[in-house]
Design an enzyme around this catalytic site. Structure first.
Site, PDB file in Angstrom:
ATOM      1  N   ASN A   9      42.884  43.847  50.118  1.00 53.45           N
ATOM      2  CA  ASN A   9      44.339  43.688  50.211  1.00 53.45           C
ATOM      3  C   ASN A   9      44.999  44.153  48.919  1.00 53.45           C
ATOM      4  O   ASN A   9      44.414  44.023  47.837  1.00 53.45           O
ATOM      5  CB  ASN A   9      44.732  42.221  50.403  1.00 53.45           C
ATOM      6  CG  ASN A   9      44.235  41.629  51.695  1.00 53.45           C
ATOM      7  OD1 ASN A   9      44.137  42.317  52.707  1.00 53.45           O
ATOM      8  ND2 ASN A   9      43.916  40.343  51.675  1.00 53.45           N
ATOM      9  N   ASP A  69      47.607  42.815  46.521  1.00 48.28           N
ATOM     10  CA  ASP A  69      48.312  41.568  46.236  1.00 48.28           C
ATOM     11  C   ASP A  69      49.697  41.880  45.683  1.00 48.28           C
ATOM     12  O   ASP A  69      49.824  42.615  44.688  1.00 48.28           O
ATOM     13  CB  ASP A  69      47.537  40.732  45.212  1.00 48.28           C
ATOM     14  CG  ASP A  69      46.243  40.170  45.775  1.00 48.28           C
ATOM     15  OD1 ASP A  69      46.048  40.246  47.002  1.00 48.28           O
ATOM     16  OD2 ASP A  69      45.433  39.665  44.977  1.00 48.28           O
ATOM     17  N   GLY A 126      42.363  40.790  47.774  1.00 42.32           N
ATOM     18  CA  GLY A 126      41.625  40.492  48.987  1.00 42.32           C
ATOM     19  C   GLY A 126      40.329  39.822  48.588  1.00 42.32           C
ATOM     20  O   GLY A 126      39.700  40.180  47.585  1.00 42.32           O
ATOM     21  N   GLY A 155      37.354  39.909  49.722  1.00 44.79           N
ATOM     22  CA  GLY A 155      36.196  40.781  49.617  1.00 44.79           C
ATOM     23  C   GLY A 155      36.228  41.622  48.350  1.00 44.79           C
ATOM     24  O   GLY A 155      35.251  41.676  47.596  1.00 44.79           O
ATOM     25  N   GLU A 213      38.542  36.557  55.774  1.00 44.66           N
ATOM     26  CA  GLU A 213      39.762  37.347  55.932  1.00 44.66           C
ATOM     27  C   GLU A 213      39.538  38.569  56.821  1.00 44.66           C
ATOM     28  O   GLU A 213      40.450  39.375  56.999  1.00 44.66           O
ATOM     29  CB  GLU A 213      40.323  37.766  54.564  1.00 44.66           C
ATOM     30  CG  GLU A 213      40.925  36.601  53.808  1.00 44.66           C
ATOM     31  CD  GLU A 213      41.558  36.985  52.480  1.00 44.66           C
ATOM     32  OE1 GLU A 213      42.287  36.157  51.920  1.00 44.66           O
ATOM     33  OE2 GLU A 213      41.314  38.122  51.995  1.00 44.66           O
ATOM     34  N   ASN A 240      36.100  25.288  48.717  1.00 48.14           N
ATOM     35  CA  ASN A 240      36.718  24.415  47.723  1.00 48.14           C
ATOM     36  C   ASN A 240      36.909  23.042  48.354  1.00 48.14           C
ATOM     37  O   ASN A 240      36.582  22.829  49.537  1.00 48.14           O
ATOM     38  CB  ASN A 240      38.024  25.009  47.182  1.00 48.14           C
ATOM     39  CG  ASN A 240      39.108  25.159  48.229  1.00 48.14           C
ATOM     40  OD1 ASN A 240      39.164  24.434  49.231  1.00 48.14           O
ATOM     41  ND2 ASN A 240      40.007  26.107  48.015  1.00 48.14           N
ATOM     42  N   ALA A 272      42.356  33.916  41.890  1.00 46.03           N
ATOM     43  CA  ALA A 272      41.020  34.438  42.221  1.00 46.03           C
ATOM     44  C   ALA A 272      39.891  33.637  41.599  1.00 46.03           C
ATOM     45  O   ALA A 272      38.766  34.129  41.505  1.00 46.03           O
ATOM     46  CB  ALA A 272      40.912  35.892  41.788  1.00 46.03           C
ATOM     47  N   ALA A 273      40.161  32.394  41.214  1.00 44.20           N
ATOM     48  CA  ALA A 273      39.113  31.607  40.551  1.00 44.20           C
ATOM     49  C   ALA A 273      37.901  31.414  41.452  1.00 44.20           C
ATOM     50  O   ALA A 273      36.753  31.567  41.024  1.00 44.20           O
ATOM     51  CB  ALA A 273      39.674  30.260  40.109  1.00 44.20           C
ATOM     52  N   GLY A 274      38.137  31.065  42.710  1.00 45.58           N
ATOM     53  CA  GLY A 274      37.026  30.842  43.627  1.00 45.58           C
ATOM     54  C   GLY A 274      36.223  32.100  43.891  1.00 45.58           C
ATOM     55  O   GLY A 274      34.988  32.056  44.005  1.00 45.58           O
ATOM     56  N   ASP A 275      36.891  33.239  43.974  1.00 44.29           N
ATOM     57  CA  ASP A 275      36.190  34.499  44.200  1.00 44.29           C
ATOM     58  C   ASP A 275      35.406  34.928  42.960  1.00 44.29           C
ATOM     59  O   ASP A 275      34.299  35.468  43.071  1.00 44.29           O
ATOM     60  CB  ASP A 275      37.175  35.592  44.602  1.00 44.29           C
ATOM     61  CG  ASP A 275      37.842  35.306  45.935  1.00 44.29           C
ATOM     62  OD1 ASP A 275      37.199  34.681  46.795  1.00 44.29           O
ATOM     63  OD2 ASP A 275      39.008  35.699  46.114  1.00 44.29           O
ATOM     64  N   SER A 331      42.178  39.592  36.368  1.00 44.91           N
ATOM     65  CA  SER A 331      41.867  38.420  35.544  1.00 44.91           C
ATOM     66  C   SER A 331      40.375  38.207  35.348  1.00 44.91           C
ATOM     67  O   SER A 331      39.968  37.305  34.609  1.00 44.91           O
ATOM     68  CB  SER A 331      42.456  37.170  36.202  1.00 44.91           C
ATOM     69  OG  SER A 331      41.711  36.809  37.370  1.00 44.91           O
TER      70      SER A 331
END
Length: 313
Positions: free
Chosen positions: A20, A22, A48, A50, A147, A191, A251-254, A293
């Site tokens: 995606n 953003d 995105g 992925g 997604e 999460n 994007a912390a989780g990714d 980031s």
């Protein structure tokens, strides 16, 4: 953040997921329904889930291939170039007629966010091509998220299972998970909110134990509180996070998922792998944007060596 390509000989990771652009607006406080406010900044950032996980894994030292789709609009080449610029193999990234996926993100001054995703080209990934299956079979792990259409995600998980490739699934956005997908998931990475949505338990310890009925390993990320790890036949492990000031948690989780896949691929013990991935996520929230980031491997190594909390039972 500093960019860096994958380390030579790093673990091979396939990512089947969304790409995606953003569209990020920064505001003091998120607007309420019906409210119009003036933002202080706006950025377009490749993202995105992925793409995020692919770039995070590549910067952390993985040899990464991306499987997915972009549109034939102006965003498509930018998304492809962003991946290639971080040494992600984009041969599996299709170009299809129509718009690329977009994510419309509002970030407040506390670092919190709200997101509306418009799938675009991602909605066309309902099955694998023979080339996609070969890419998955050649990997040491497959990263999945939600997604893409569920049919495409399930096809990827089935291909991984057929070739003995471990799967790490981030169940976001949170939707009911088919039994067939759970049966082919090795590590589930929700999460705390996603874990609650999947199980009905707001207590992450209860949620984690419940999820072990479906998958062999569960990691529940807790934001600033770190993460919880559950495995069948073992006691839960708590991995705290170092205190940092969050600027943007998009994007912390990714970042965590990509770094964890690399750490596991390198054969690190799970507690050490989680601590390393937690250090990567903590670095990411101190900077704005999603892929912009994400920390490079050297930054993660430095942060992980700093004195601070250690994994504990």
């Amino acid at each position: 953040m500093a960019n860096g390509g994958p380390a030579p000989g790093g673990p091979a990771i396939a990512v089947l997921g969304s790409a995606n652009m953003d569209l990020v607006a920064y505001v003091p406080v998120a607007p309420r329904r019906g409210e119009t406010m003036t933002g202080r900044d706006f950025r377009t950032v490749p993202g995105g889930k992925g793409t995020n996980q692919a770039i995070a894994a590549a910067l952390a030292g993985g040899r990464v291939t991306m499987i997915g789709a972009v549109g034939d609009d102006a965003f498509g080449p930018r998304l492809r170039d962003a991946l290639a610029g971080c040494s992600v193999d984009t041969a599996g990234l299709r170009t299809v007629p129509g718009p690329s996926g977009t994510a419309h993100i509002v970030v407040d001054d506390e670092g919190g966010n709200s997101i509306v995703v418009v799938p675009g080209a991602n909605a066309t990934v309902t099955a694998l091509t023979p080339g996609d299956e070969r890419r998955i079979a050649a990997a040491g792990a497959l990263l999945l998220q939600l997604e893409l259409p569920m049919a495409g995600v399930l096809a990827g998980a089935e291909a991984a299972g057929a070739h003995g490739v471990p799967t790490l699934l981030t169940p976001a956005p949170a939707v009911p998970l088919p039994d067939g997908l759970l049966a082919r998931t090795d590590v589930l990475l929700p999460n705390e909110h996603e874990a609650a949505a999947l199980t009905g338990h707001r207590d992450p310890h209860r949620a984690g134990r419940a999820l072990l009925d479906a998958v062999p390993e569960v990691v529940i990320t807790l934001g600033a509180a770190g993460s919880l790890y559950f495995a069948r036949g073992a006691e839960p492990v708590t991995v705290p996070a170092a205190p940092v000031r969050a600027v943007d948690t998009t994007a912390a989780g990714d970042t965590f998922a990509g770094a964890l896949a690399v750490a596991r691929g390198e054969g690190r013990p799970m507690a050490a792998a989680l601590a390393w991935a937690t250090a990567a996520a903590a670095l990411s929230v101190q900077h704005t944007g999603a892929t912009s980031s994400m920390p490079a491997r050297a930054e993660i190594d430095t942060a992980a060596r700093r004195p601070g909390p250690t994994p504990s039972r």
